[in-house]
Design a protein around this motif. Structure first.
Motif, PDB file in Angstrom:
ATOM      1  N   LEU A 146       0.844  -1.211   0.000  1.00 26.63           N
ATOM      2  CA  LEU A 146       0.000   0.000   0.000  1.00 26.63           C
ATOM      3  C   LEU A 146       0.868   1.246   0.000  1.00 26.63           C
ATOM      4  CD1 LEU A 146      -2.718   1.552   0.414  1.00 26.63           C
ATOM      5  CD2 LEU A 146      -2.325   1.308   2.876  1.00 26.63           C
ATOM      6  N   LEU A 147       1.875   1.281   0.887  1.00 27.25           N
ATOM      7  CA  LEU A 147       2.705   2.489   1.001  1.00 27.25           C
ATOM      8  C   LEU A 147       3.558   2.705  -0.244  1.00 27.25           C
ATOM      9  CD1 LEU A 147       3.763   2.256   4.765  1.00 27.25           C
ATOM     10  CD2 LEU A 147       2.029   3.730   3.737  1.00 27.25           C
ATOM     11  N   ASP A 148       3.902   1.644  -0.937  1.00 26.82           N
ATOM     12  CA  ASP A 148       4.662   1.810  -2.182  1.00 26.82           C
ATOM     13  C   ASP A 148       3.809   2.491  -3.249  1.00 26.82           C
ATOM     14  OD1 ASP A 148       6.864   0.685  -1.044  1.00 26.82           O
ATOM     15  OD2 ASP A 148       6.684  -1.256  -2.053  1.00 26.82           O
ATOM     16  N   ARG A 149       2.518   2.233  -3.225  1.00 22.50           N
ATOM     17  CA  ARG A 149       1.609   2.850  -4.206  1.00 22.50           C
ATOM     18  C   ARG A 149       1.088   4.186  -3.729  1.00 22.50           C
ATOM     19  NH1 ARG A 149      -1.402  -0.302  -7.829  1.00 22.50           N
ATOM     20  NH2 ARG A 149      -3.360   0.701  -7.298  1.00 22.50           N
ATOM     21  N   ASN A 150       0.891   4.298  -2.428  1.00 18.59           N
ATOM     22  CA  ASN A 150       0.250   5.471  -1.853  1.00 18.59           C
ATOM     23  C   ASN A 150       0.992   5.818  -0.568  1.00 18.59           C
ATOM     24  OD1 ASN A 150      -1.409   7.338  -0.680  1.00 18.59           O
ATOM     25  ND2 ASN A 150      -3.250   6.051  -0.656  1.00 18.59           N
ATOM     26  N   PRO A 151       2.009   6.695  -0.655  1.00 19.74           N
ATOM     27  CA  PRO A 151       2.882   6.940   0.500  1.00 19.74           C
ATOM     28  C   PRO A 151       2.170   7.613   1.671  1.00 19.74           C
ATOM     29  CG  PRO A 151       3.846   7.778  -1.543  1.00 19.74           C
ATOM     30  CD  PRO A 151       2.435   7.412  -1.858  1.00 19.74           C
ATOM     31  N   ASP A 152       0.999   8.191   1.424  1.00 19.63           N
ATOM     32  CA  ASP A 152       0.325   8.895   2.519  1.00 19.63           C
ATOM     33  C   ASP A 152      -1.148   8.497   2.579  1.00 19.63           C
ATOM     34  OD1 ASP A 152      -0.123  10.609   4.612  1.00 19.63           O
ATOM     35  OD2 ASP A 152      -0.475  12.342   3.305  1.00 19.63           O
ATOM     36  N   PRO A 153      -1.429   7.242   2.898  1.00 19.77           N
ATOM     37  CA  PRO A 153      -2.825   6.798   2.874  1.00 19.77           C
ATOM     38  C   PRO A 153      -3.617   7.319   4.077  1.00 19.77           C
ATOM     39  CG  PRO A 153      -1.420   5.033   3.665  1.00 19.77           C
ATOM     40  CD  PRO A 153      -0.506   6.179   3.309  1.00 19.77           C
ATOM     41  N   SER A 154      -4.907   7.523   3.876  1.00 16.28           N
ATOM     42  CA  SER A 154      -5.785   7.871   4.990  1.00 16.28           C
ATOM     43  C   SER A 154      -6.060   6.605   5.800  1.00 16.28           C
ATOM     44  CB  SER A 154      -7.096   8.443   4.452  1.00 16.28           C
ATOM     45  OG  SER A 154      -7.799   7.421   3.765  1.00 16.28           O
ATOM     46  N   ALA A 155      -6.611   6.798   7.005  1.00 12.65           N
ATOM     47  CA  ALA A 155      -6.960   5.635   7.826  1.00 12.65           C
ATOM     48  C   ALA A 155      -7.945   4.748   7.072  1.00 12.65           C
ATOM     49  CB  ALA A 155      -7.555   6.097   9.154  1.00 12.65           C
ATOM     50  N   GLN A 156      -8.874   5.371   6.349  1.00 14.54           N
ATOM     51  CA  GLN A 156      -9.864   4.608   5.593  1.00 14.54           C
ATOM     52  C   GLN A 156      -9.182   3.782   4.499  1.00 14.54           C
ATOM     53  OE1 GLN A 156     -13.016   4.133   6.253  1.00 14.54           O
ATOM     54  NE2 GLN A 156     -13.237   2.798   4.461  1.00 14.54           N
ATOM     55  N   GLU A 157      -8.211   4.383   3.825  1.00 15.48           N
ATOM     56  CA  GLU A 157      -7.499   3.647   2.763  1.00 15.48           C
ATOM     57  C   GLU A 157      -6.705   2.470   3.339  1.00 15.48           C
ATOM     58  OE1 GLU A 157      -6.851   7.128  -0.600  1.00 15.48           O
ATOM     59  OE2 GLU A 157      -5.533   7.105   1.152  1.00 15.48           O
ATOM     60  N   ILE A 158      -6.140   2.661   4.527  1.00 21.27           N
ATOM     61  CA  ILE A 158      -5.412   1.557   5.169  1.00 21.27           C
ATOM     62  C   ILE A 158      -6.393   0.449   5.520  1.00 21.27           C
ATOM     63  CG2 ILE A 158      -4.066   0.878   7.205  1.00 21.27           C
ATOM     64  CD1 ILE A 158      -2.996   3.806   7.235  1.00 21.27           C
TER      65      ILE A 158
END
Lengths: 291, 168
Positions: free
Chosen positions: B108-120
């Motif tokens: 996830l972090l490789d694609r989206n370095p700053d995810p929201s809690a919902q995205e996590i």
């Protein structure tokens, strides 16, 4: 420990190679795409193919979403995640993104494919309901050529398709018309589960009246179910809550759910009615919002 | 196949699942074997850069491809920020779901370095923590996101995002 029965593994490097293997191995072979339906069935001995032909290397050949003026062509190896993430597909048919969001979970969606979902022919399967709703057709190829069948022809019964020995599903085609939108509504026991019932709708407006509309239901019969009676009732009418109510009632009348561990037949009929209303309402709202 | 950067070759049965190949044939027991039914997600590893449930992949299907397991998160004796986050924020209790959680979090972090809690939460929605420690898992991933600026150089999108031949 759940493992498949002993099997011979083959890997296809092209569609032609896969068809050659299928022709040689006959009914003892099954194609293995994402594997997230077939392998669990093999662990439970609900499927026992002697040979598995892995077609994941065919993703380059059969993993695509091609937007054409009159139709969208989607390769059978296109994975759930690719369908979910395609903005072009979501713009033309938001029903795909609605459905993909509630299919299994993100890790499973990394592997599962459109072709695999349709070939599983589970009456509760979401993409089958989407394709039924949209009047999709399926391109089946063998060594001598191709044939194109409707969704109604493709699904012959639960877990049974029109794909014969020596054949494979290679593409799904969805007709495109202007002035429409679509939506998918699903009720499941827990996130990512099979539907108790789900309803897809697609509506096309001509001015203020419905030029055409289609509704497809999952989990209320031996196959995902198209509802021509609902289409007839909607054509030429102005969208309204009363109309959605009538369409929902027709959907409930024209389906054939069975009582099982997911719910009673009565409850499923209720869901067919309510979800049809919601899917139609949301489709029309999306047209009006320009989504 | 390549496992954690190393080429491995074995004679195996066609029906062998990837999870058992990794654990029993290669001794990589960091990846846990859980529900057997692709529900729990503790067996998540990467196949060509994407998280997959290794109980639902044949080992043979990974032949010629790249597999990455939790053992590869630590590089040169340095823990991955995701591993550090799980330590700092109590992201594990019994630890059974942890390898799968961390592999999905890393992807996830490789694609989206700053995810929201919902995205996590969405990213780990196919994985079950039976200690129900989801809040601390989310915090652990957020800790990793906040602490890996500058520690990695590969923050471009993963190549898989362009894998679909979309033409309009």
């Amino acid at each position: 420990m759940q493992v498949p029965a002993p099997l011979e593994y083959e890997r296809a490097t092209s569609v032609d190679h896969a068809l050659g293997l299928l022709e040689r191995l006959g009914s003892s072979a099954r194609l293995l795409a994402g594997g997230h339906s077939l392998l669990p069935m093999m662990k439970l001995r609900l499927a026992n193919p002697e040979y598995l032909i892995d077609i994941n290397d065919l993703h380059g050949e059969l993993g695509y979403i091609r937007m054409e003026p009159a139709q969208i062509r989607i390769g059978a190896m296109t994975r759930h995640r690719e369908l979910l993430e395609s903005d072009a597909l979501a713009e033309a048919f938001p029903i795909f993104r609605d459905a993909e969001r509630v299919i299994a979970d993100p890790v499973v969606r990394n592997r599962g494919t459109l072709g695999g979902s349709l070939c599983q022919a589970d009456p509760s399967e979401d993409l089958s309901a989407v394709c039924t709703t949209l009047g999709a057709s399926c391109v089946i190829r063998n060594r001598t050529g191709e044939r194109v069948v409707t969704m109604e022809e493709f699904h012959r019964g639960p877990y049974e398709t029109a794909v014969e020995d020596g054949e494979m599903l290679v593409e799904i085609r969805i007709p495109v018309r202007g002035g429409g939108s679509s939506a998918y509504e699903k009720v499941e026991r827990r996130a990512g589960d099979w539907a108790i019932v789900s309803a897809g709708a697609a509506v096309w407006l001509d001015g203020e009246v419905i030029a055409d509309a289609r509704v497809g239901l999952a989990a209320v019969g031996p196959n995902t179910t198209g509802l021509p009676a609902v289409s007839e009732a909607l054509r030429g009418k102005r969208p309204s809550e009363d109309l959605y109510e009538r369409a929902g009632a027709l959907a409930a009348e024209n389906c054939n759910p069975a009582t099982d561990m997911r719910g009673s037949a009565d409850y499923k009929r209720h869901l067919a009615k309510e979800l049809t209303r919601r899917a139609l309402r949301r489709s029309v709202a999306r047209i009006n919002e320009g989504v | 196949m390549t496992v954690n950067g190393e080429e491995v070759t074995r004679e195996i049965e066609g029906r062998l699942l990837l999870i058992h190949f990794l654990r029993d044939h290669l001794g990589l027991t960091g990846t846990h074997w859980g529900c057997d039914t692709s529900n729990c997600g503790t067996c998540v590893v990467w196949l060509d850069g994407e998280p997959v449930k290794s109980c639902t992949v044949l080992a043979a299907m990974a032949g010629g491809h790249e597999v990455r397991t939790v053992e590869d998160l630590e590089q040169d004796g340095k823990l991955d920020p995701v591993q550090q986050g799980f330590m700092e924020c109590h992201g594990l209790q019994c630890g059974f779901c942890t390898p799968g959680m961390m592999m999905t979090a890393r992807a996830l972090l490789d694609r989206n370095p700053d995810p929201s809690a919902q995205e996590i939460r969405e990213a780990i929605s196919g994985q079950i923590c039976r200690c129900t420690g989801y809040a601390t898992i989310v915090r652990s991933v957020q800790w990793a996101a906040a602490h890996e600026a500058g520690s990695r150089t590969d923050e471009t999108d993963s190549p898989e995002t362009v894998a679909t031949g979309t033409a309009s």
